[in-house]
Design an enzyme around this catalytic site. Structure first.
Site, PDB file in Angstrom:
ATOM      1  N   ASP A  18     -46.388 -13.779 -10.984  1.00 19.06           N
ATOM      2  CA  ASP A  18     -46.758 -13.350  -9.768  1.00 19.06           C
ATOM      3  C   ASP A  18     -45.760 -13.844  -8.692  1.00 19.06           C
ATOM      4  OD1 ASP A  18     -49.374 -12.282  -8.145  1.00 19.06           O
ATOM      5  OD2 ASP A  18     -48.963 -14.190  -7.041  1.00 19.06           O
ATOM      6  N   TYR A  62     -46.417 -14.855   2.135  1.00 22.71           N
ATOM      7  CA  TYR A  62     -46.549 -13.549   2.427  1.00 22.71           C
ATOM      8  C   TYR A  62     -46.049 -13.314   3.719  1.00 22.71           C
ATOM      9  CZ  TYR A  62     -49.189 -12.608  -2.006  1.00 22.71           C
ATOM     10  OH  TYR A  62     -49.588 -12.669  -3.143  1.00 22.71           O
ATOM     11  N   HIS A  85     -54.070  -9.244 -14.869  1.00 22.41           N
ATOM     12  CA  HIS A  85     -52.843  -9.841 -14.225  1.00 22.41           C
ATOM     13  C   HIS A  85     -52.604 -11.074 -14.828  1.00 22.41           C
ATOM     14  CE1 HIS A  85     -50.213 -10.655 -10.930  1.00 22.41           C
ATOM     15  NE2 HIS A  85     -50.939 -11.784 -10.367  1.00 22.41           N
TER      16      HIS A  85
END
Length: 308
Positions: free
Chosen positions: A113, A223, A279
């Site tokens: 990730d 982010y 995931h």
């Protein structure tokens, strides 16, 4: 260095006989890592919104052949949560310093990730440090072409959190007090089935964020730093990676996208797509994932190659 307790966590049998939790003081930053095993060093870098604990099921087998270092990057778990430094380049520099402090100048890397973003930055910015790179089920901003704003609904379902997490303040106000709802949704929707990540593990990840007043801000920090990370990656991709790369995707989440992304940056890319998996490959399919990693890392582990 100081130690931290593993006693409150649900772990595989014999885990604490092999692994030690420690806090490592660097230059103005304290990082938490869980280390153990013997052999060439292997750095495990987790994803959002997880901690080192995401690797718990694969660490014992890997430790039979490697000195394993599972880290909480800055902003995660028990590591420090400063106001800035969440771009991929700074995160990679942190981990070079961590591994040097642990006595490892050259090592292999596995990143999942957002840990895939850091893994790419490590290999690109510090090629003399990284032998082999394995990346797991993600794309890389600034390397992977960006999807359009008006993407199909299925694409938006996967990537909506990128925009939400980049907000400056509103996201923290909306999520604070509802951490289990927000982060629990991530695990339920991204895994192959809603209960593939057990509730006790989700609690570990959520508690690590909710228990620290700086946790939410740090969690969104990766982010909010994307403009800087994207600019860095646009520079990095001008020089292709020379290391062997393994790209693993869960068939029910990113699939082949991890390998497609890495082929934009590297020539020697091995692709594996894991069936019946979403995931969170290391938690959903730990035995299969361990076998895949051992096959890749067992071929002349680069960390064991004499330097100079």
């Amino acid at each position: 260095m100081s130690t931290a307790s593993l006693g409150s966590l649900r772990l595989p049998d014999g885990f604490t006989d092999v692994f030690t939790s420690r806090l490592v003081e660097l230059d103005g930053l304290r990082l938490h890592a869980v280390t153990g095993g013997e052999g060439p060093p292997l750095l495990l870098v987790g994803g959002w919104p997880q901690t080192w604990y995401a690797w718990r099921e694969v660490m014992p087998a890997l430790a039979r052949e490697h000195t394993v270092v599972a880290v909480d990057s800055r902003g995660a778990g028990l590591s420090d949560k400063p106001d800035d430094g969440y771009d991929a380049g700074t995160l990679a520099g942190d981990l070079v310093a961590l591994m040097a402090a642990l006595g490892h100048d050259r090592f292999d890397v596995v990143g999942h990730d957002i840990g895939m973003w850091t893994g790419y930055a490590l290999a690109a910015d510090h090629p003399e440090r990284v032998g082999r790179l394995a990346v797991v089920d993600a794309i890389i901003p600034g390397l992977t072409p960006a999807p359009p704003v008006f993407s199909p609904a299925a694409v938006s379902q996967r990537f909506w959190h990128f925009g939400f997490n980049r907000l400056t303040d509103l996201n923290e106000e909306l999520v604070r007090g509802r951490e289990r709802l927000f982060f629990g949704y991530q695990f339920a929707k991204k895994a192959a089935t809603p209960d593939a990540i057990p509730a006790y593990a989700v609690d570990v990840y959520v508690d690590a964020i909710a228990a620290d007043p700086r946790g939410l801000r740090a969690s969104f920090g990766y982010y909010r730093a994307l403009d800087e990370t994207i600019a860095q990656n646009e520079r990095r991709k001008k020089t292709r990676l020379t290391q062997p790369v393994l790209a693993v995707g869960g068939a029910r989440y990113s699939g082949a996208m991890a390998a497609e992304t890495m082929r934009l940056a590297a020539d020697d890319v091995t692709e594996v797509v894991v069936d019946d998996c979403g995931h969170y490959v290391a938690e959903e399919q730990p035995a299969r994932f361990t076998a895949i990693l051992r096959d890749f890392l067992g071929v002349n582990p680069a960390a064991a190659v004499p330097q100079g």
